[in-house]
Write a protein that holds these residues in place. Structure first.
Motif, PDB file in Angstrom:
ATOM      1  N   PRO A  80       0.902  -1.249  -0.139  1.00 41.13           N
ATOM      2  CA  PRO A  80      -0.137   0.043   0.151  1.00 41.13           C
ATOM      3  C   PRO A  80       0.992   1.066   0.005  1.00 41.13           C
ATOM      4  CG  PRO A  80      -0.768  -1.589   1.712  1.00 41.13           C
ATOM      5  CD  PRO A  80       0.278  -2.096   1.125  1.00 41.13           C
ATOM      6  N   GLN A  81       1.849   1.183   0.766  1.00 40.04           N
ATOM      7  CA  GLN A  81       2.826   2.341   0.827  1.00 40.04           C
ATOM      8  C   GLN A  81       3.475   2.610  -0.683  1.00 40.04           C
ATOM      9  OE1 GLN A  81       5.858   1.463   3.882  1.00 40.04           O
ATOM     10  NE2 GLN A  81       6.918   3.335   2.822  1.00 40.04           N
ATOM     11  N   PHE A  82       3.763   1.313  -1.347  1.00 44.99           N
ATOM     12  CA  PHE A  82       4.250   1.761  -2.637  1.00 44.99           C
ATOM     13  C   PHE A  82       3.300   2.388  -3.739  1.00 44.99           C
ATOM     14  CE2 PHE A  82       8.560  -0.956  -2.786  1.00 44.99           C
ATOM     15  CZ  PHE A  82       8.930  -0.491  -1.435  1.00 44.99           C
ATOM     16  N   LEU A  83       2.423   1.898  -3.487  1.00 40.62           N
ATOM     17  CA  LEU A  83       1.422   2.269  -4.340  1.00 40.62           C
ATOM     18  C   LEU A  83       0.904   3.914  -4.080  1.00 40.62           C
ATOM     19  CD1 LEU A  83      -1.318  -0.813  -4.679  1.00 40.62           C
ATOM     20  CD2 LEU A  83       0.072   0.186  -6.321  1.00 40.62           C
ATOM     21  N   GLU A  84       0.994   4.141  -2.755  1.00 42.16           N
ATOM     22  CA  GLU A  84       0.651   5.515  -2.383  1.00 42.16           C
ATOM     23  C   GLU A  84       1.690   6.617  -3.116  1.00 42.16           C
ATOM     24  OE1 GLU A  84       0.139   6.144   1.821  1.00 42.16           O
ATOM     25  OE2 GLU A  84       0.589   8.431   1.395  1.00 42.16           O
ATOM     26  N   VAL A  85       3.026   6.008  -2.820  1.00 39.85           N
ATOM     27  CA  VAL A  85       4.035   6.725  -3.794  1.00 39.85           C
ATOM     28  C   VAL A  85       3.495   7.059  -5.153  1.00 39.85           C
ATOM     29  CG1 VAL A  85       6.494   7.066  -4.217  1.00 39.85           C
ATOM     30  CG2 VAL A  85       5.906   6.095  -1.929  1.00 39.85           C
ATOM     31  N   THR A  86       3.293   5.912  -5.847  1.00 36.91           N
ATOM     32  CA  THR A  86       3.053   6.187  -7.245  1.00 36.91           C
ATOM     33  C   THR A  86       1.911   7.064  -7.382  1.00 36.91           C
ATOM     34  OG1 THR A  86       1.776   4.014  -7.495  1.00 36.91           O
ATOM     35  CG2 THR A  86       4.296   4.031  -8.032  1.00 36.91           C
ATOM     36  N   GLN A  87       1.091   6.985  -6.641  1.00 41.04           N
ATOM     37  CA  GLN A  87       0.014   7.950  -6.750  1.00 41.04           C
ATOM     38  C   GLN A  87       0.169   9.276  -6.463  1.00 41.04           C
ATOM     39  OE1 GLN A  87      -3.010   6.119  -4.132  1.00 41.04           O
ATOM     40  NE2 GLN A  87      -4.549   6.398  -5.859  1.00 41.04           N
ATOM     41  N   ASN A  88       0.904   9.605  -5.552  1.00 39.91           N
ATOM     42  CA  ASN A  88       1.441  10.929  -5.242  1.00 39.91           C
ATOM     43  C   ASN A  88       2.196  11.614  -6.393  1.00 39.91           C
ATOM     44  OD1 ASN A  88       0.292  11.106  -2.751  1.00 39.91           O
ATOM     45  ND2 ASN A  88       2.093  10.498  -1.697  1.00 39.91           N
ATOM     46  N   GLU A  89       3.201  10.512  -6.961  1.00 40.19           N
ATOM     47  CA  GLU A  89       3.779  11.120  -8.118  1.00 40.19           C
ATOM     48  C   GLU A  89       2.887  11.495  -9.206  1.00 40.19           C
ATOM     49  OE1 GLU A  89       7.256  11.833  -8.106  1.00 40.19           O
ATOM     50  OE2 GLU A  89       6.989  11.569  -5.871  1.00 40.19           O
ATOM     51  N   THR A  90       1.798  10.552  -9.528  1.00 40.38           N
ATOM     52  CA  THR A  90       0.881  10.891 -10.620  1.00 40.38           C
ATOM     53  C   THR A  90       0.211  12.045 -10.398  1.00 40.38           C
ATOM     54  OG1 THR A  90       0.483   8.498 -10.551  1.00 40.38           O
ATOM     55  CG2 THR A  90      -0.769   9.906 -12.027  1.00 40.38           C
ATOM     56  N   GLU A  91       0.043  12.385  -9.083  1.00 38.64           N
ATOM     57  CA  GLU A  91      -0.896  13.903  -8.639  1.00 38.64           C
ATOM     58  C   GLU A  91       0.213  14.854  -9.149  1.00 38.64           C
ATOM     59  OE1 GLU A  91      -3.716  14.268  -8.070  1.00 38.64           O
ATOM     60  OE2 GLU A  91      -4.273  12.010  -7.944  1.00 38.64           O
ATOM     61  N   ARG A  92       1.186  14.597  -8.826  1.00 37.89           N
ATOM     62  CA  ARG A  92       2.428  15.874  -8.925  1.00 37.89           C
ATOM     63  C   ARG A  92       2.521  16.062 -10.454  1.00 37.89           C
ATOM     64  NH1 ARG A  92       6.662  18.033  -7.653  1.00 37.89           N
ATOM     65  NH2 ARG A  92       6.673  17.074  -5.422  1.00 37.89           N
ATOM     66  N   MET A  93       2.592  14.985 -11.255  1.00 32.30           N
ATOM     67  CA  MET A  93       2.453  15.361 -12.794  1.00 32.30           C
ATOM     68  C   MET A  93       1.466  15.907 -13.223  1.00 32.30           C
ATOM     69  SD  MET A  93       4.819  12.304 -14.607  1.00 32.30           S
ATOM     70  CE  MET A  93       3.796  11.006 -14.414  1.00 32.30           C
ATOM     71  N   ILE A  94       0.133  15.611 -12.758  1.00 33.51           N
ATOM     72  CA  ILE A  94      -1.071  16.068 -13.283  1.00 33.51           C
ATOM     73  C   ILE A  94      -0.970  17.715 -12.958  1.00 33.51           C
ATOM     74  CG2 ILE A  94      -3.617  16.294 -12.898  1.00 33.51           C
ATOM     75  CD1 ILE A  94      -3.520  13.316 -12.572  1.00 33.51           C
ATOM     76  N   ARG A  95      -0.407  18.027 -11.719  1.00 31.93           N
ATOM     77  CA  ARG A  95      -0.325  19.393 -11.269  1.00 31.93           C
ATOM     78  C   ARG A  95       0.526  20.003 -12.243  1.00 31.93           C
ATOM     79  NH1 ARG A  95      -0.267  17.860  -5.959  1.00 31.93           N
ATOM     80  NH2 ARG A  95       2.001  18.055  -6.054  1.00 31.93           N
ATOM     81  N   LEU A  96       1.396  19.273 -12.529  1.00 32.21           N
ATOM     82  CA  LEU A  96       2.622  20.149 -13.131  1.00 32.21           C
ATOM     83  C   LEU A  96       1.954  20.267 -14.645  1.00 32.21           C
ATOM     84  CD1 LEU A  96       5.634  20.944 -13.093  1.00 32.21           C
ATOM     85  CD2 LEU A  96       6.320  18.439 -14.191  1.00 32.21           C
ATOM     86  N   VAL A  97       1.482  19.233 -15.126  1.00 33.42           N
ATOM     87  CA  VAL A  97       1.041  19.531 -16.798  1.00 33.42           C
ATOM     88  C   VAL A  97       0.072  20.568 -16.688  1.00 33.42           C
ATOM     89  CG1 VAL A  97      -0.306  18.537 -18.580  1.00 33.42           C
ATOM     90  CG2 VAL A  97       1.768  17.252 -17.282  1.00 33.42           C
ATOM     91  N   ASN A  98      -1.033  20.447 -15.662  1.00 28.27           N
ATOM     92  CA  ASN A  98      -1.867  21.630 -15.711  1.00 28.27           C
ATOM     93  C   ASN A  98      -1.173  22.963 -15.407  1.00 28.27           C
ATOM     94  OD1 ASN A  98      -4.214  20.003 -15.676  1.00 28.27           O
ATOM     95  ND2 ASN A  98      -4.581  19.578 -13.754  1.00 28.27           N
ATOM     96  N   ASP A  99      -0.379  23.242 -14.694  1.00 25.86           N
ATOM     97  CA  ASP A  99       0.398  24.543 -14.654  1.00 25.86           C
ATOM     98  C   ASP A  99       1.026  24.852 -15.976  1.00 25.86           C
ATOM     99  OD1 ASP A  99      -0.564  24.657 -12.034  1.00 25.86           O
ATOM    100  OD2 ASP A  99       1.469  24.450 -11.160  1.00 25.86           O
TER     101      ASP A  99
END
Ligand code: ADP
Length: 265
Positions: free
Chosen positions: A72-91
């Motif tokens: 679950p911890q590893f999945l959370e990391v990948t989820q957070n990184e995905t969120e970061r990329m979405i934020r970045l691309v939106n910006d």
């Protein structure tokens, strides 16, 4: 500056004159240099979350998925990184729209007094437990032509930064001062502050005083660059002042509605 010389000859190859073309290429080169730097920054910013995700996904594929304590911890990391990329691309998309003069501002005449109170209320409801926001906002109505969503984004970004870069229990002051032809808004915190030489740079794309810290706090390094574009589109100014170790103040101005607009009665 670049100079091009061409020798002008007549049909008998007699020397007839010299044409000199002097062009200023420095500006052009500067733009090109900035463009290259921007592309390199974007690539780097995207590569970091992608490589992180790859290694976590690799570990999961290689067996970590079976381990209930790690998976679950590893999945959370990948989820957070995905969120970061979405934020970045939106910006990035937003910046790109503004670069193409698709400024798409929907300005309306807004009384900024209740408007700012509302934005701060929202913050206090959502996020703050240990940080208080002092309001120094006049009681009288002040009308400004502005795009509500965009100015909300600017204020959100500045207040989020004030919170992110402040110690727990630090105070934030939101002040509105009506001047002759404009209003000046300032948001001060009691955080770690910014060195004098770096003050102007914080409005540059991807500039972060402390990359690791910003990343940890979820930053993209684009928030203030976007804020600057928005304030420019409102014919205002944005700047910062700071005392290292004592706090930072971000100021921005918006012109007051003086004349009635064409077509309006
Ligand atoms: P980020 O997503 O990194 O917060 P911003 O464009 O919003 O990007 O801000 C750029 C940088 O300016 C931040 O990384 C931080 O180093 C600095 N900064 C912005 N606001 C503050 C503040 N209130 N106090 C200290 N540093 C700040």
């Amino acid at each position: 500056i670049k100079a091009n010389f061409s020798v002008v000859q007549d049909e008998f190859e007699h020397f007839n004159g010299l044409i000199t073309v002097i062009s200023d290429v420095t500006e052009q080169e500067k733009v090109e240099q900035e463009r290259r730097e921007f592309v390199s920054n974007v690539s780097h910013e995207l590569r970091t979350p992608l490589t992180t995700m790859r290694s976590y996904l690799e570990a999961l594929t290689e067996g970590a998925w079976k381990d209930e304590s790690i998976a679950p911890q590893f999945l959370e990391v990948t989820q957070n990184e995905t969120e970061r990329m979405i934020r970045l691309v939106n910006d990035l998309l937003q910046l790109s729209k503004m670069d193409h003069k698709e400024k798409a501002m929907y300005k309306e005449r807004v009384n900024i007094v209740p408007f700012f109170h509302h934005i701060i209320d929202r913050f206090e409801m959502n996020k703050l437990e240990t940080i208080g926001i002092d309001r120094k906002i006049p009681r009288e109505s002040i009308f400004i032509w502005l795009d509500k969503d965009k100015i909300t984004q600017v204020v959100d970004n500045i207040i989020s930064n004030a919170i992110k870069y402040s110690p727990e229990g630090g105070n934030i002051t939101f002040q509105v001062i009506k001047e002759k032809q404009r209003v000046r808004i300032s948001i001060s915190d009691q955080g770690l502050g910014i060195e004098r030489e770096k003050l102007d740079k914080i409005f540059d794309r991807f500039y972060r005083v402390d990359k690791a810290r910003s990343r940890e706090l979820g930053g993209t390094g684009l928030g203030l660059a976007i804020s600057k574009e928005i304030i420019d589109a409102h014919h205002g100014h944005i700047w910062a002042s700071s005392k290292e170790g004592q706090g930072t103040t971000i100021f921005f101005t918006l012109p007051l509605t003086t004349r009635k607009r064409g077509g309006e009665k």
